[in-house]
Design an enzyme around this catalytic site. Structure first.
Site, mmCIF file in Angstrom:
data_model
loop_
_atom_site.group_PDB
_atom_site.id
_atom_site.type_symbol
_atom_site.label_atom_id
_atom_site.label_comp_id
_atom_site.label_asym_id
_atom_site.label_seq_id
_atom_site.Cartn_x
_atom_site.Cartn_y
_atom_site.Cartn_z
ATOM 1 N N LEU A 13 10.685 -16.401 3.986
ATOM 2 C CA LEU A 13 10.985 -16.315 2.551
ATOM 3 C C LEU A 13 9.760 -15.931 1.726
ATOM 4 C CD1 LEU A 13 13.494 -19.256 2.034
ATOM 5 C CD2 LEU A 13 13.911 -16.860 2.544
ATOM 6 N N SER A 131 11.163 -0.356 4.049
ATOM 7 C CA SER A 131 10.195 0.100 3.047
ATOM 8 C C SER A 131 10.796 0.082 1.657
ATOM 9 C CB SER A 131 9.692 1.509 3.356
ATOM 10 O OG SER A 131 8.762 1.891 2.347
ATOM 11 N N LYS A 186 8.764 3.895 10.973
ATOM 12 C CA LYS A 186 8.201 3.176 9.822
ATOM 13 C C LYS A 186 6.671 3.308 9.799
ATOM 14 C CE LYS A 186 7.475 0.845 6.222
ATOM 15 N NZ LYS A 186 7.080 -0.505 5.997
ATOM 16 N N HIS A 189 5.890 6.627 8.469
ATOM 17 C CA HIS A 189 6.122 6.573 7.012
ATOM 18 C C HIS A 189 4.887 6.001 6.316
ATOM 19 C CE1 HIS A 189 6.975 4.031 3.520
ATOM 20 N NE2 HIS A 189 7.938 4.878 3.189
ATOM 21 N N ASN A 190 4.380 4.901 6.858
ATOM 22 C CA ASN A 190 3.225 4.270 6.216
ATOM 23 C C ASN A 190 1.988 5.163 6.297
ATOM 24 O OD1 ASN A 190 4.950 2.135 5.817
ATOM 25 N ND2 ASN A 190 3.483 0.584 6.442
ATOM 26 N N GLU A 193 2.330 7.586 3.730
ATOM 27 C CA GLU A 193 2.054 6.864 2.467
ATOM 28 C C GLU A 193 0.534 6.820 2.217
ATOM 29 O OE1 GLU A 193 4.236 3.011 2.101
ATOM 30 O OE2 GLU A 193 2.252 2.120 1.932
HETATM 31 N N1 LIG Z 1 5.021 -6.704 1.197
HETATM 32 C C1 LIG Z 1 5.495 -5.479 1.349
HETATM 33 O O1 LIG Z 1 5.485 -4.642 0.417
HETATM 34 C C2 LIG Z 1 6.101 -5.071 2.641
HETATM 35 C C3 LIG Z 1 5.976 -5.851 3.782
HETATM 36 N N2 LIG Z 1 6.551 -5.445 4.955
HETATM 37 C C4 LIG Z 1 6.447 -6.260 6.166
HETATM 38 O O2 LIG Z 1 7.431 -7.304 6.103
HETATM 39 C C5 LIG Z 1 6.924 -8.505 6.700
HETATM 40 C C6 LIG Z 1 6.962 -9.624 5.672
HETATM 41 O O3 LIG Z 1 6.125 -9.230 4.611
HETATM 42 P P1 LIG Z 1 5.909 -10.111 3.291
HETATM 43 O O4 LIG Z 1 7.226 -10.491 2.719
HETATM 44 O O5 LIG Z 1 4.941 -9.352 2.459
HETATM 45 O O6 LIG Z 1 5.283 -11.457 3.837
HETATM 46 P P2 LIG Z 1 3.910 -11.777 4.591
HETATM 47 O O7 LIG Z 1 3.525 -10.660 5.480
HETATM 48 O O8 LIG Z 1 2.926 -12.259 3.587
HETATM 49 O O9 LIG Z 1 4.353 -13.010 5.536
HETATM 50 C C7 LIG Z 1 4.610 -14.270 5.003
HETATM 51 C C8 LIG Z 1 5.749 -14.916 5.775
HETATM 52 O O10 LIG Z 1 5.405 -15.043 7.158
HETATM 53 C C9 LIG Z 1 5.623 -16.386 7.554
HETATM 54 N N3 LIG Z 1 4.764 -16.707 8.675
HETATM 55 C C10 LIG Z 1 3.441 -16.401 8.797
HETATM 56 N N4 LIG Z 1 2.987 -16.874 9.976
HETATM 57 C C11 LIG Z 1 4.031 -17.469 10.594
HETATM 58 C C12 LIG Z 1 4.202 -18.120 11.836
HETATM 59 N N5 LIG Z 1 3.193 -18.233 12.706
HETATM 60 N N6 LIG Z 1 5.425 -18.604 12.145
HETATM 61 C C13 LIG Z 1 6.450 -18.478 11.306
HETATM 62 N N7 LIG Z 1 6.370 -17.866 10.113
HETATM 63 C C14 LIG Z 1 5.174 -17.361 9.763
HETATM 64 C C15 LIG Z 1 5.315 -17.178 6.312
HETATM 65 O O11 LIG Z 1 5.827 -18.479 6.431
HETATM 66 P P3 LIG Z 1 5.149 -19.688 5.572
HETATM 67 O O12 LIG Z 1 5.768 -19.604 4.221
HETATM 68 O O13 LIG Z 1 5.537 -20.915 6.317
HETATM 69 O O14 LIG Z 1 3.673 -19.456 5.558
HETATM 70 C C16 LIG Z 1 6.050 -16.328 5.288
HETATM 71 O O15 LIG Z 1 7.432 -16.538 5.328
HETATM 72 C C17 LIG Z 1 5.526 -8.144 7.210
HETATM 73 O O16 LIG Z 1 5.600 -7.725 8.543
HETATM 74 C C18 LIG Z 1 5.113 -6.979 6.335
HETATM 75 O O17 LIG Z 1 4.160 -6.135 6.972
HETATM 76 C C19 LIG Z 1 7.328 -4.326 5.036
HETATM 77 C C20 LIG Z 1 7.494 -3.541 3.938
HETATM 78 C C21 LIG Z 1 6.870 -3.813 2.672
HETATM 79 O O1 LIG Z 2 4.976 -1.213 4.542
HETATM 80 C C1 LIG Z 2 4.645 -1.172 3.383
HETATM 81 C C2 LIG Z 2 5.208 -0.172 2.456
HETATM 82 O O2 LIG Z 2 5.987 0.749 3.080
HETATM 83 C C3 LIG Z 2 3.608 -2.148 2.906
HETATM 84 O O3 LIG Z 2 3.468 -2.149 1.544
HETATM 85 C C4 LIG Z 2 2.327 -1.995 3.662
HETATM 86 O O4 LIG Z 2 1.827 -3.292 3.947
HETATM 87 C C5 LIG Z 2 1.263 -1.225 2.952
HETATM 88 O O5 LIG Z 2 0.240 -0.965 3.854
HETATM 89 P P1 LIG Z 2 -1.301 -1.298 3.591
HETATM 90 O O6 LIG Z 2 -1.389 -2.757 3.206
HETATM 91 O O7 LIG Z 2 -1.953 -1.023 4.892
HETATM 92 O O8 LIG Z 2 -1.737 -0.404 2.477
#
Ligand SMILES: NC(=O)C1=CN([C@@H]2O[C@H](COP(=O)(O)OP(=O)(O)OC[C@H]3O[C@@H](n4cnc5c(N)ncnc54)[C@H](OP(=O)(O)O)[C@@H]3O)[C@@H](O)[C@H]2O)C=CC1
Ligand SMILES: O=C(CO)[C@H](O)[C@H](O)COP(=O)(O)O
Length: 483
Positions: A13, A131, A186, A189-190, A193
């Protein structure tokens, strides 16, 4: 009354997970939410998710127990070992035919492994690139699922309902291919990006050298967004240029010029090297972030290392026109490189990637969304086996029209001491790619001269020979494998 069984369980979450849940809920699906830190589940249910059909779970057992069969569980957490940990806990709770989707930015090689290992236990695994950041997740991301093909009919309606739609109403979500195909797409894509962002940053440096203030910068990017550069990244660049602090000063120049990176750009560059595909612009964009991180050394170098001071172009309007053209040309070359990488990986892993479908998946919802991706989809629809984007009539005409502007802008940067790694990489790739007879004959001669590595003659390709260049070398040659 018993709660309705959930259509999908979502683990994680943070920003992406919460917004995807709310998006799926809007589309009529019942989502069961779980997070390692339970307080976040409680906060979410009491806050953003209150009044929705979203249910909470305080353990993975409870989450799985609340789902319809076959169960679909999506993991949206930090990639790598945290995902392995969650999968290890989930596996004994699931049955053959259940689906685990990993929506994080996972390394496609790890996804290749997980699809195989989970498949051996009858569990269907999808690595699904997501994304669009926070807004995309909430209102329609681009989704790139790949993995066990049997999982696709189970999750297709849900994922396509959740995804963004193209201007023609097509979902920006399709099955990419087996194994780690979704995460590879993906990752690419990044990488693209990274390239787009670096090009925009270089354009920003060039505009600053024209003495433009932030209102002029914002107006220029806004205008560009109505041109062939129409894209989300140009749109938000204009917004960033216009953004001011509470004191009324532009925020952008106050931000430290050290770029972060979470690894997908680097993995794109590593993959390009692994597969021997010249994805030079993305690689330069990654190195530009590395160079930006050397802030302390750059500060020390600035007064010590000489170079020309930038002087503005004589005619700003004409220069900005050229810069827009150059950015478009460089973008075409970067996407041509990105699709070359996709084609090579597709052949290597037998993924049968559908390039038109990938372009449409990126058309809306994701960070690189743009009108331009519609042109790329058209090119691959016209010729699904198109060898290179630059051979398509539309892109061939576009690069022919805009290459001279790219050349002039790179020359301006060189003469004015402005670093343009991405623009320069694009131009060098273009000039190298259009050179039918290049200088690598000398590399071959040198290799044969110092290490007897052998070479082929133009008149007899495929046959490797060694020359005794000095008259006192032997006849023994090295073998001719390529790494
Ligand atoms: N942010 C973005 O713009 C984008 C992110 N992504 C990808 O989506 C995924 C989620 O990204 P985002 O929403 O930013 O969150 P984060 O990458 O910041 O991850 C945080 C989440 O991971 C959980 N977590 C971390 N370590 C563990 C563990 N050991 N066991 C279980 N849960 C764990 C946390 O739980 P807790 O609350 O308990 O710490 C929290 O729910 C990542 O892989 C990211 O690269 C993809 C596209 C865009
Ligand atoms: O996946 C994504 C968008 O598509 C994330 O925003 C990604 O984490 C961005 O990459 P970086 O932190 O390396 O700039």
């Amino acid at each position: 009354m018993a709660e309705t069984k959930g259509d999908i369980g979502l683990i994680g979450l943070a920003v992406m997970g919460q917004n995807l849940i709310l998006n799926m809920n809007d589309k009529g699906y019942t989502v069961v939410a779980y997070n390692r830190t339970q307080a976040k589940v409680d906060k979410f249910l009491a806050g953003e998710a209150s009044g929705t059909k979203v249910q909470g779970a305080s353990s993975l057992e409870e989450l799985v127990g609340k789902l319809k069969s076959p169960r679909v569980v999506m993991i949206m957490i930090k990639s790598g070992s945290p995902v392995d940990g969650v999968i290890d806990e989930l596996k004994p709770l699931l049955s053959p035919g259940d689906v685990i989707i990993d929506g994080g930015n996972e390394d496609y090689r790890i996804t290749n492994r997980r699809v195989k290992e989970l498949g051996e236990a009858g569990i269907l695994h999808l690595g699904c690139g997501v994304s669009g950041g926070e807004e995309g997740a909430r209102f329609g991301p681009s989704l790139m699922p790949g993995g066990a093909p049997e999982a696709w009919p189970i999750v297709k309606d849900l994922l396509q309902a959740t995804a963004a739609k193209t201007p023609d109403g097509e979902p920006c979500c399709d099955f990419m291919g087996s194994g780690g195909a979704g995460h590879f797409v993906k990752m690419t894509h990044n990488g693209i990006e990274y390239g787009d962002m670096q090009l925009i940053c270089e354009a920003y440096s060039l505009m600053l050298a024209q003495g433009m203030d932030h209102d002029e910068l914002a107006a220029t990017f806004t205008e560009w967004n109505s041109s062939e550069l129409d894209s989300y990244l140009i749109e938000i660049t204009a917004e960033i240029m216009a953004f001011r602090t509470d004191d009324g000063e532009p925020l952008l120049p106050l931000i430290l010029d050290k770029a972060g990176q979470k690894g997908t750009g680097r993995l794109t560059a590593i993959s390009a090297l692994d597969f021997g595909i010249p994805v030079t612009l993305i690689a330069e964009a990654v190195f530009a972030r590395c160079l930006s991180a050397l802030k302390d050394q750059r500060v020390r170098a600035a007064p010590q290392l000489s170079g020309p001071a930038a002087s503005s172009a004589d005619d700003r309007t004409a220069f900005l026109d050229k810069l827009r053209s150059a950015l478009y040309a460089a973008k075409i070359l970067s996407y041509a490189q990105g699709f070359m990488l996709l084609a090579e990986a597709s052949a290597k892993f037998e993924w049968e990637l559908n390039m038109a479908s990938i372009a449409l998946t990126w058309r809306e919802g994701c960070i690189i969304r743009s009108a331009f991706l519609g042109n790329i989809a058209d090119a691959y629809h016209k010729d699904p086996s198109l060898e290179n984007l630059l051979f398509d009539d539309f892109f061939n005409a576009a690069i022919t029209k805009h290459e001279s502007a790219l050349r002039e802008v790179v020359a301006y940067g060189v003469l004015n001491g402005i670093a343009l790694p991405a623009f320069s990489a694009a131009l060098s790739f273009y000039d190298g790619f259009r050179t039918a007879d290049g200088s690598a004959c000398l590399i071959q001669a040198l290799r044969d001269r110092f290490g007897a590595h052998q070479y082929e003659l133009k008149s007899n390709p495929g046959t490797f020979i060694h020359t005794n260049w000095t008259g006192h070398g032997g006849d023994v040659a090295s073998s001719t494998y390529n790494a």
